[in-house]
Motif scaffolding. Structure first.
Motif, PDB file in Angstrom:
ATOM      1  N   TRP A 146      12.268  -8.569  11.141  1.00  0.00           N
ATOM      2  CA  TRP A 146      12.815  -7.322  10.405  1.00  0.00           C
ATOM      3  C   TRP A 146      13.205  -6.049  11.541  1.00  0.00           C
ATOM      4  N   ARG A 192       7.592  -2.980   9.162  1.00  0.00           N
ATOM      5  CA  ARG A 192       6.492  -3.994   9.140  1.00  0.00           C
ATOM      6  C   ARG A 192       6.029  -4.689  10.410  1.00  0.00           C
ATOM      7  N   ASN A 239      16.940  -5.186   5.740  1.00  0.00           N
ATOM      8  CA  ASN A 239      17.466  -3.918   5.151  1.00  0.00           C
ATOM      9  C   ASN A 239      18.712  -3.703   6.335  1.00  0.00           C
ATOM     10  N   LYS A 282      20.034  -9.528   1.680  1.00  0.00           N
ATOM     11  CA  LYS A 282      19.209  -8.917   0.584  1.00  0.00           C
ATOM     12  C   LYS A 282      20.029  -8.038  -0.119  1.00  0.00           C
ATOM     13  N   GLU A 284      15.510  -3.098  -3.886  1.00  0.00           N
ATOM     14  CA  GLU A 284      15.162  -1.664  -3.320  1.00  0.00           C
ATOM     15  C   GLU A 284      16.165  -0.996  -2.810  1.00  0.00           C
ATOM     16  N   ARG A 332      18.452 -13.988  -0.707  1.00  0.00           N
ATOM     17  CA  ARG A 332      17.129 -13.757  -1.072  1.00  0.00           C
ATOM     18  C   ARG A 332      16.831 -13.432  -2.645  1.00  0.00           C
ATOM     19  N   PHE A 370      14.490 -11.785  -3.788  1.00  0.00           N
ATOM     20  CA  PHE A 370      13.523 -10.702  -3.912  1.00  0.00           C
ATOM     21  C   PHE A 370      14.355  -9.724  -4.344  1.00  0.00           C
ATOM     22  N   GLU A 427       9.562 -18.168   1.502  1.00  0.00           N
ATOM     23  CA  GLU A 427       9.670 -17.035   2.212  1.00  0.00           C
ATOM     24  C   GLU A 427       8.111 -16.624   2.480  1.00  0.00           C
ATOM     25  N   GLU A 459       1.691  -7.609   6.573  1.00  0.00           N
ATOM     26  CA  GLU A 459       1.856  -6.492   6.031  1.00  0.00           C
ATOM     27  C   GLU A 459       0.770  -5.952   5.176  1.00  0.00           C
ATOM     28  N   TYR A 460       0.534  -6.709   4.234  1.00  0.00           N
ATOM     29  CA  TYR A 460      -0.432  -6.118   3.188  1.00  0.00           C
ATOM     30  C   TYR A 460      -1.762  -6.759   3.479  1.00  0.00           C
TER      31      TYR A 460
HETATM   32  C1  GCU Z   1       8.621  -5.393   1.026  1.00  0.00           C
HETATM   33  C2  GCU Z   1       8.557  -4.569   2.357  1.00  0.00           C
HETATM   34  C3  GCU Z   1       9.672  -3.769   2.611  1.00  0.00           C
HETATM   35  C4  GCU Z   1      10.844  -5.283   2.665  1.00  0.00           C
HETATM   36  C5  GCU Z   1      10.749  -5.773   1.377  1.00  0.00           C
HETATM   37  C6  GCU Z   1      11.603  -7.047   1.522  1.00  0.00           C
HETATM   38  O1  GCU Z   1       8.662  -4.626  -0.055  1.00  0.00           O
HETATM   39  O2  GCU Z   1       7.470  -3.490   1.994  1.00  0.00           O
HETATM   40  O3  GCU Z   1       9.463  -3.250   4.031  1.00  0.00           O
HETATM   41  O4  GCU Z   1      12.023  -4.703   3.272  1.00  0.00           O
HETATM   42  O5  GCU Z   1       9.534  -6.267   1.050  1.00  0.00           O
HETATM   43  O6  GCU Z   1      11.092  -8.208   1.607  1.00  0.00           O
HETATM   44  O7  GCU Z   1      12.659  -7.011   1.469  1.00  0.00           O
END
Ligand code: GCU
Length: 744
Positions: free
Chosen positions: A166, A175, A217, A294, A298, A331, A333, A399, A405-406
């Motif tokens: 990332w 992260r 991102n 992605k 978000e 993705r 997500f 994935e 991260e957490y």
């Molecule tokens: C989490 C993470 C982000 C990341 C996102 C992703 O939310 O905190 O930093 O961009 O996952 O997997 O796209």
């Protein structure tokens, strides 16, 4: 004379400095036994092109054997055997020089055959990469003192075994906890690719075959002419290790970077723009693995902006890379981060299935949907994502996150092998047939051509790669399980320990114990019973902050109030999430009696006084688990400290520092979470520990002189809501008046 000797010793110690940068590829000398006497005297690598993984294998074997056994073997590419040789090459090259190998018939892509049974050591790959994997396997066995005669074929469980970085173009890493990027700086690809090649070597040794080098991102400036040259440089550095480069794309690039008025995936201009860009990328990186996307997540742009489907978006990239043999990792997500908690039925965990279920079968053949292991976001415990069982006509990959991260961001020890294993072995029981996640992502269960794993790693320039020596077991285990999910995480860990720290029994036992206890410990003191990691979810994702879970649109809700807690994900009364699983699993999660305690609050909303299978109430379990987890973290310090003198001082001190920190932070976690739920529920701890800290020295009971007091947010992370800056905590040992001491 003393001077040169000293100088030599200094050089030697520098050369062997244990700063972690060689990871598990230290090739430390092993005690020699008689059987080493008949060791081969030469290496024959059946390809002399420097960018060839077979050439790399020859070099690596030469260096590794010299370092492990102190034997200098000649390395050449001629097929003429000396009395006894190590021969490495592809199955075809071997057959040309020495004839067919029967066992090689069983080889699949990237697989290898390794035999030490005859006079020669034979390492044959189905392709060049496979040959390199075989060489690394042989070296790993030597480095672990294993000189047995063996002969076997080893094939991968799945074709896609990638890592994701990332890394941002400015050199920061989202992260990432180990310093800036090894790939980018100041908006450009770096010039010096030494660390990149070293990273590729580590990855190849655990049989990773692809890497996405930039953040999901994504920044479209990666596509500038200068950066395309740079990508070529990165690919060149990794090619000798069989690692194929790929990149993340920003969906809006045609508009934001290309100057078009739109980024609609069904607009022919947009399609042509991506085809052209893709051709340029391949001109620089002819073997590019593919793209990672992605979209509509978000705040990232995507096809939904134009009322196109996610499949329309994915297929646009698929068309662009298809002529070049590339694939698209798209993705799953995708979710709305502005959902309303007042609606009992709203649930972020439902998003992936809702977005993707109607698209099954609509993706091009070279698209792989990349699914986070759980429905939310790399929490300390989640059930496997139901999407694995929904997509049957679409290739999928899991994935996973190596970067913690957490999970304590590498300041807390957390060996993830057991967590991943549990998910990979989870049986979705699709159509009431065995349907383990590992067999779905390999493509086997639903007969898909592609599939595998993507691991978010985020290494940085720190010599330890991840910021912590012990965290490297996660990278090692990720590669091993991606290749063979049937492996036992503890055994994988112990291979890593031998390679990383040597053969001492106490070192082995201690690191094994600490690592195997680390997930349960973290789960205990962060968030248990499936409530998620109760960290600050709004910013850093670090440290306790249960209040941030609720009351916002991110959907990582706990729905905790004075009386009850948990997400009701039942079909009968809740969000219906349990019903996204195939019937047998759905029934299990729908029913509170058959839901395992460790996922109770993931699927059910209950009173704090609800009795668990253990007989304890939910709230008492919270209290006890937090004490137990924090206690385990305290013990890690003692356990590690017992290795003094058995581990080199550089790594010993570094790990001791982190373990000491974790021990303190685990107490902060314990007390914050317990206090939070005590304040909310007002139910006392049966053992009278919570809200009762007679041993603490409270800032408010003292007069502060010379220190500035800060109010702490979240307040429950400090007793009395106050703290002084961290840099002054070194004074803890002298217990200055007026300082709140969190770590006792
Ligand atoms: C989490 C993470 C982000 C990341 C996102 C992703 O939310 O905190 O930093 O961009 O996952 O997997 O796209």
């Amino acid at each position: 004379m003393a001077y040169p000797v000293l100088f030599f010793c200094l050089l030697l110690s520098l050369a062997t400095a244990e700063d972690g940068h060689r990871g598990w590829l230290r090739y430390a000398p092993v005690p020699q036994t008689g059987s080493y006497a008949s060791f081969p005297t030469s290496i024959i690598a059946l390809n002399s092109t420097r960018s060839s993984p077979v050439y790399t294998a020859g070099q690596e074997l030469q260096q590794g054997i010299n370092s492990i056994l102190g034997k200098q073997l000649s390395a050449n590419s001629t097929s003429e055997k000396t009395f006894s040789s190590i021969i490495v090459g592809t199955v075809d090259a071997y057959a040309k020089s020495y004839g067919e190998i029967d066992e090689a018939e069983d080889l699949e892509e990237d697989g290898f055959y390794l035999s030490t049974e005859g006079r020669n050591v034979v390492i044959v790959g189905q392709n060049e990469r496979g040959a390199l994997y075989g060489a690394f396997e042989y070296l790993s066995r030597l480095a672990q003192g294993n000189l047995d005669a063996f002969s076997f074929v080893d094939n991968p469980h799945a074709p896609i075994r990638w890592v994701n970085q990332w890394d941002n173009m400015d050199g920061s890493i989202e992260r990432g906890y180990a310093g800036p990027s090894i790939f980018f700086r100041n908006g450009l690809v770096v010039d010096n690719t030494t660390r990149v090649a070293e990273y590729a070597k580590l990855l190849a040794s655990i049989r990773i075959n692809g890497i996405i080098v930039n953040n999901v991102n994504a920044n479209a400036t990666l596509l500038s002419a200068q950066n395309l040259d740079g990508l070529g440089r990165l690919a060149d550095a990794m090619r000798p290790y069989g690692i194929q480069l790929g990149i993340s794309l920003n969906f809006a690039s045609p508009q934001t970077f290309g100057g078009l008025s739109t980024f609609d995936p069904l607009d022919p201009k947009v399609d042509a723009w991506w085809a052209n860009v893709t051709n340029q990328v391949y001109a620089h990186v002819p073997d590019m693995a593919g793209y990672l996307v992605k979209a509509n997540s978000e705040g990232q742009p995507g096809p939904l902006t134009y009322n196109r489907t996610l499949a329309d978006g994915a297929n646009m990239f698929a068309r662009a890379v298809e002529p070049h043999g590339g694939i698209v990792m798209f993705r799953a997500f995708v979710y709305d981060n502005h959902i309303n908690e007042t609606n009992w039925k709203n649930d972020r965990a439902n998003a992936a299935v809702e977005f993707f279920q109607d698209l099954d079968g609509k993706f091009d053949e070279n698209v792989v949907v990349q699914i986070k292991y759980g429905p939310i976001d790399f929490q300390v415990r989640e059930p496997a994502s139901p999407l694995f069982s929904t997509l049957r006509n679409t290739s999928t990959a899991i994935e996973l996150q190596i970067t913690q991260e957490y999970l304590g961001q590498q300041c807390h020890l957390l060996y993830l092998g057991p967590l991943w294993k549990e998910i990979l072995e989870f049986d979705m029981k699709a159509d009431d047939r065995p349907s383990k996640v590992k067999d779905i992502i390999s493509g086997e269960r639903f007969r898909r051509p592609l599939g595998g794993s993507a691991g978010v790693v985020n290494v940085g320039t720190n010599t330890t790669w991840l910021g912590s020596h012990l965290a490297m077991s996660n990278l090692y285990a990720y590669g091993k399980l991606a290749w063979d999910p049937a492996l036992e995480p503890e055994e994988v860990l112990q291979d890593w320990i031998r390679l990383t720290f040597g053969f001492d029994r106490q070192v082995m036992n201690t690191i094994t114990n600490m690592s195997m206890q680390s997930w349960p410990a973290y789960e205990n003191y962060s968030g248990n019973l499936g409530i998620q990691t109760l960290t600050d979810i709004l910013y850093a994702h670090y440290g306790p902050n249960p209040a941030t879970q609720d009351g916002n649109g991110w959907g990582q809700w706990t729905r905790a109030d004075k009386f009850s807690i948990g997400m009701d994900r039942t079909v009968s009364n809740g969000t219906g999430n349990a019903g996204q699983y195939p019937p047998a699993v759905a029934q299990q999660y729908e029913n509170i009696e058959t839901t395992p305690d460790n996922l109770l609050l993931w699927f059910h909303h209950v009173n704090y006084t609800h009795p668990l299978k253990s007989g304890k109430t939910v709230i008492q379990h919270f209290y006890d688990a937090h004490y137990e987890g924090a206690k385990t973290a305290q013990e890690f310090v003692k356990q590690w400290a017992s290795l003094k003198g058995k581990v080199d001082s550089e790594r010993f001190d570094h790990v001791l520092f982190l373990q000491t920190y974790q021990a303190g932070h685990a107490l902060v976690w314990r007390d914050s979470i317990n206090q939070f739920y005590y304040n909310l529920s007002e139910i006392p701890d049966a053992a009278k520990r919570v809200n009762n800290h007679p041993y603490r020295i409270e800032a408010e009971d003292m007069s502060l002189s010379g220190y500035k007091r800060y109010s702490v947010n979240p307040f429950h992370a400090a007793s009395g809501y106050n703290a002084i800056p961290h840099s002054l905590l070194q004074l803890v040992s002298t217990r200055p008046r007026g300082v709140w001491i969190p770590f006792i």
